[in-house]
Scaffold this motif. Structure first.
Motif, PDB file in Angstrom:
ATOM      1  N   LYS A 180       7.619  14.979  58.908  1.00 52.80           N
ATOM      2  CA  LYS A 180       6.307  14.569  59.413  1.00 52.80           C
ATOM      3  C   LYS A 180       5.526  13.767  58.381  1.00 52.80           C
ATOM      4  O   LYS A 180       4.575  13.074  58.727  1.00 52.80           O
ATOM      5  CB  LYS A 180       5.504  15.809  59.815  1.00 52.80           C
ATOM      6  N   VAL A 181       5.917  13.874  57.116  1.00 55.59           N
ATOM      7  CA  VAL A 181       5.268  13.117  56.041  1.00 55.59           C
ATOM      8  C   VAL A 181       6.357  12.383  55.267  1.00 55.59           C
ATOM      9  O   VAL A 181       7.337  12.987  54.840  1.00 55.59           O
ATOM     10  CB  VAL A 181       4.479  14.046  55.091  1.00 55.59           C
ATOM     11  N   ILE A 182       6.185  11.077  55.101  1.00 57.61           N
ATOM     12  CA  ILE A 182       7.176  10.251  54.408  1.00 57.61           C
ATOM     13  C   ILE A 182       6.463   9.343  53.421  1.00 57.61           C
ATOM     14  O   ILE A 182       5.460   8.710  53.752  1.00 57.61           O
ATOM     15  CB  ILE A 182       7.997   9.413  55.399  1.00 57.61           C
ATOM     16  N   LEU A 183       6.975   9.296  52.203  1.00 60.11           N
ATOM     17  CA  LEU A 183       6.467   8.379  51.187  1.00 60.11           C
ATOM     18  C   LEU A 183       7.485   7.264  51.004  1.00 60.11           C
ATOM     19  O   LEU A 183       8.681   7.536  50.839  1.00 60.11           O
ATOM     20  CB  LEU A 183       6.241   9.095  49.850  1.00 60.11           C
ATOM     21  N   SER A 184       7.019   6.031  51.025  1.00 64.15           N
ATOM     22  CA  SER A 184       7.887   4.870  50.862  1.00 64.15           C
ATOM     23  C   SER A 184       7.451   4.095  49.625  1.00 64.15           C
ATOM     24  O   SER A 184       6.263   3.797  49.458  1.00 64.15           O
ATOM     25  CB  SER A 184       7.803   3.975  52.100  1.00 64.15           C
ATOM     26  N   ARG A 185       8.413   3.768  48.765  1.00 61.28           N
ATOM     27  CA  ARG A 185       8.097   3.046  47.530  1.00 61.28           C
ATOM     28  C   ARG A 185       7.960   1.550  47.816  1.00 61.28           C
ATOM     29  O   ARG A 185       8.823   0.937  48.437  1.00 61.28           O
ATOM     30  CB  ARG A 185       9.193   3.287  46.487  1.00 61.28           C
ATOM     31  N   ASN A 186       6.863   0.976  47.337  1.00 61.89           N
ATOM     32  CA  ASN A 186       6.602  -0.448  47.507  1.00 61.89           C
ATOM     33  C   ASN A 186       7.238  -1.256  46.374  1.00 61.89           C
ATOM     34  O   ASN A 186       7.773  -0.691  45.417  1.00 61.89           O
ATOM     35  CB  ASN A 186       5.095  -0.702  47.563  1.00 61.89           C
ATOM     36  N   LYS A 187       7.148  -2.580  46.466  1.00 58.97           N
ATOM     37  CA  LYS A 187       7.717  -3.441  45.439  1.00 58.97           C
ATOM     38  C   LYS A 187       7.015  -3.276  44.091  1.00 58.97           C
ATOM     39  O   LYS A 187       7.620  -3.512  43.043  1.00 58.97           O
ATOM     40  CB  LYS A 187       7.647  -4.898  45.887  1.00 58.97           C
ATOM     41  N   ASP A 188       5.726  -2.878  44.111  1.00 62.87           N
ATOM     42  CA  ASP A 188       4.997  -2.678  42.856  1.00 62.87           C
ATOM     43  C   ASP A 188       5.173  -1.264  42.312  1.00 62.87           C
ATOM     44  O   ASP A 188       4.444  -0.830  41.423  1.00 62.87           O
ATOM     45  CB  ASP A 188       3.513  -2.982  43.044  1.00 62.87           C
ATOM     46  N   ASN A 189       6.152  -0.511  42.862  1.00 60.74           N
ATOM     47  CA  ASN A 189       6.518   0.840  42.431  1.00 60.74           C
ATOM     48  C   ASN A 189       5.539   1.911  42.910  1.00 60.74           C
ATOM     49  O   ASN A 189       5.691   3.083  42.575  1.00 60.74           O
ATOM     50  CB  ASN A 189       6.655   0.930  40.901  1.00 60.74           C
ATOM     51  N   SER A 190       4.526   1.551  43.668  1.00 61.86           N
ATOM     52  CA  SER A 190       3.592   2.531  44.208  1.00 61.86           C
ATOM     53  C   SER A 190       4.135   3.096  45.521  1.00 61.86           C
ATOM     54  O   SER A 190       5.036   2.512  46.141  1.00 61.86           O
ATOM     55  CB  SER A 190       2.219   1.906  44.429  1.00 61.86           C
ATOM     56  N   PHE A 191       3.569   4.228  45.962  1.00 59.28           N
ATOM     57  CA  PHE A 191       3.973   4.858  47.209  1.00 59.28           C
ATOM     58  C   PHE A 191       2.976   4.544  48.315  1.00 59.28           C
ATOM     59  O   PHE A 191       1.766   4.511  48.089  1.00 59.28           O
ATOM     60  CB  PHE A 191       4.049   6.380  47.046  1.00 59.28           C
ATOM     61  N   SER A 192       3.492   4.314  49.520  1.00 57.41           N
ATOM     62  CA  SER A 192       2.693   4.329  50.736  1.00 57.41           C
ATOM     63  C   SER A 192       3.068   5.584  51.512  1.00 57.41           C
ATOM     64  O   SER A 192       4.212   6.058  51.425  1.00 57.41           O
ATOM     65  CB  SER A 192       2.938   3.081  51.587  1.00 57.41           C
ATOM     66  N   VAL A 193       2.117   6.115  52.287  1.00 53.30           N
ATOM     67  CA  VAL A 193       2.319   7.412  52.932  1.00 53.30           C
ATOM     68  C   VAL A 193       2.211   7.278  54.442  1.00 53.30           C
ATOM     69  O   VAL A 193       1.269   6.667  54.962  1.00 53.30           O
ATOM     70  CB  VAL A 193       1.288   8.449  52.419  1.00 53.30           C
ATOM     71  N   LYS A 194       3.171   7.853  55.124  1.00 52.21           N
ATOM     72  CA  LYS A 194       3.123   7.995  56.581  1.00 52.21           C
ATOM     73  C   LYS A 194       2.922   9.468  56.884  1.00 52.21           C
ATOM     74  O   LYS A 194       3.744  10.303  56.522  1.00 52.21           O
ATOM     75  CB  LYS A 194       4.419   7.499  57.216  1.00 52.21           C
ATOM     76  N   GLY A 195       1.811   9.805  57.523  1.00 48.75           N
ATOM     77  CA  GLY A 195       1.505  11.193  57.806  1.00 48.75           C
ATOM     78  C   GLY A 195       0.282  11.660  57.044  1.00 48.75           C
ATOM     79  O   GLY A 195      -0.545  10.860  56.599  1.00 48.75           O
ATOM     80  N   LYS A 196       0.168  12.949  56.870  1.00 49.77           N
ATOM     81  CA  LYS A 196      -1.000  13.559  56.251  1.00 49.77           C
ATOM     82  C   LYS A 196      -0.979  13.363  54.739  1.00 49.77           C
ATOM     83  O   LYS A 196      -0.229  14.016  54.020  1.00 49.77           O
ATOM     84  CB  LYS A 196      -1.043  15.054  56.597  1.00 49.77           C
ATOM     85  N   SER A 197      -1.830  12.460  54.240  1.00 48.99           N
ATOM     86  CA  SER A 197      -1.818  12.136  52.807  1.00 48.99           C
ATOM     87  C   SER A 197      -2.471  13.211  51.954  1.00 48.99           C
ATOM     88  O   SER A 197      -2.297  13.224  50.739  1.00 48.99           O
ATOM     89  CB  SER A 197      -2.524  10.795  52.562  1.00 48.99           C
ATOM     90  N   THR A 198      -3.239  14.116  52.578  1.00 49.46           N
ATOM     91  CA  THR A 198      -3.878  15.197  51.812  1.00 49.46           C
ATOM     92  C   THR A 198      -2.952  16.392  51.618  1.00 49.46           C
ATOM     93  O   THR A 198      -3.335  17.363  50.971  1.00 49.46           O
ATOM     94  CB  THR A 198      -5.163  15.662  52.521  1.00 49.46           C
ATOM     95  N   TYR A 199      -1.776  16.349  52.188  1.00 45.27           N
ATOM     96  CA  TYR A 199      -0.779  17.409  52.027  1.00 45.27           C
ATOM     97  C   TYR A 199      -0.513  17.590  50.528  1.00 45.27           C
ATOM     98  O   TYR A 199      -0.321  16.620  49.796  1.00 45.27           O
ATOM     99  CB  TYR A 199       0.480  17.012  52.772  1.00 45.27           C
ATOM    100  N   TRP A 200      -0.507  18.845  50.053  1.00 43.31           N
ATOM    101  CA  TRP A 200      -0.458  19.096  48.608  1.00 43.31           C
ATOM    102  C   TRP A 200       0.793  18.513  47.965  1.00 43.31           C
ATOM    103  O   TRP A 200       0.752  18.015  46.838  1.00 43.31           O
ATOM    104  CB  TRP A 200      -0.541  20.598  48.336  1.00 43.31           C
ATOM    105  N   ALA A 201       1.905  18.547  48.667  1.00 44.54           N
ATOM    106  CA  ALA A 201       3.140  17.988  48.107  1.00 44.54           C
ATOM    107  C   ALA A 201       3.027  16.475  47.946  1.00 44.54           C
ATOM    108  O   ALA A 201       3.603  15.901  47.017  1.00 44.54           O
ATOM    109  CB  ALA A 201       4.325  18.352  48.998  1.00 44.54           C
ATOM    110  N   VAL A 202       2.288  15.817  48.855  1.00 46.62           N
ATOM    111  CA  VAL A 202       2.069  14.374  48.726  1.00 46.62           C
ATOM    112  C   VAL A 202       1.291  14.082  47.451  1.00 46.62           C
ATOM    113  O   VAL A 202       1.632  13.169  46.680  1.00 46.62           O
ATOM    114  CB  VAL A 202       1.312  13.824  49.953  1.00 46.62           C
TER     115      VAL A 202
END
Length: 268
Positions: free
Chosen positions: A143-165
């Motif tokens: 339900k929550v997925i982090l995808s790495r961008n070209k600048d090495n940062s993460f984008s988040v799909k789902g609840k970004s306040t989730y503690w593991a995120v």
């Protein structure tokens, strides 16, 4: 000078565990340790000694006043610009090399002791630049997925306040992340589908539940209490961070060269 050396020696361990570095730590430690040693400890000692005679109150109040002053000093230093610098985590191998270099500097007394700096430098090199970084991180049963961008940062799909995120963002040196608005990703020539309607022609579909109509080459349905790192290079490798509740996080972590076999096991 001792405080400077201690701060620098502890810095790699602070970065490894907390993903942050405080450049003003030496100033804060110097001021607070001085106030604590000169005032707080003597006042508490005298006050404790005078408890049988009922004369402890003035000394305990004085110690409390100095402790409040220490708190204010720390808060003021924390408000300075760049007082907290977030840094990405480095690997355990890198930390091991740094630790060995520090021990080498302390224990070797001849001219070869300065080789310890070489081990420390190699530790940072191995820890930061030779550590494989996941392209995708899957949390909370997909339900929550982090995808790495070209600048090495993460984008988040789902609840970004989730503690593991937040934990993953801190490990990547981030405090916030942009929203991942697409359900179809192209990573190193591989198509990754994040929803059943994007399965057509995808090399891997990451779904929160089974989808009989999904035609992706591989379908991955993650478990609820396990986080996964996905490496998309020539092949797709899936690494589970915690295999089950019976195992501990420091146990062996395995890279799956054949994700299809892992996917079948998870579906079963």
């Amino acid at each position: 000078s001792d405080l400077v050396l201690i701060t620098l020696a502890l810095a790699p361990f602070v970065i490894y565990h907390f993903n942050q570095f405080n450049p003003y730590g030496v100033i804060g430690n110097l001021l607070t340790s001085l106030l604590f040693s000169l005032f707080v400890m003597p006042f508490l000692f005298i006050g404790t000694t005078l408890i049988p005679f009922g004369g402890e109150a003035p000394f305990f109040k004085a110690a409390g006043f100095v402790l409040d002053l220490i708190t204010r000093v720390v808060e003021h230093i924390a408000s300075w610009p760049y007082s907290e610098i977030l840094l990405p985590s480095f690997s355990a191998w890198g930390l091991s090399l740094i630790s060995f270099g520090l021990c080498f500097l302390c224990l070797v007394k001849n001219k070869y002791r300065f080789w310890g700096f070489a081990f420390i430098g190699c530790g940072f090199l191995v820890g930061y630049f030779l550590q494989p970084q996941p392209d995708l991180v899957v949390l909370n049963k997909g339900k929550v997925i982090l995808s790495r961008n070209k600048d090495n940062s993460f984008s988040v799909k789902g609840k970004s306040t989730y503690w593991a995120v937040q934990n993953w963002l801190h490990q990547n040196g981030q405090t916030t992340a942009t929203e991942l608005k697409t359900n179809r990703l192209l990573i190193n020539g591989h198509t990754i589908a994040l929803a059943p309607e994007e399965c057509a022609g995808a090399d891997l579909a990451i779904l929160a539940r089974t989808a009989p109509d999904c035609t992706a080459k591989d379908i991955f349905i993650p478990k609820r209490h396990i986080s996964y790192s996905i490496f998309v290079k020539d092949t797709i490798k899936i690494q589970s961070e915690v295999r089950s509740f019976s195992r501990r996080p420091w146990r062996l972590k395995k890279h799956f060269n054949k994700p299809t076999e892992r996917i079948k096991n998870d579906i079963q």
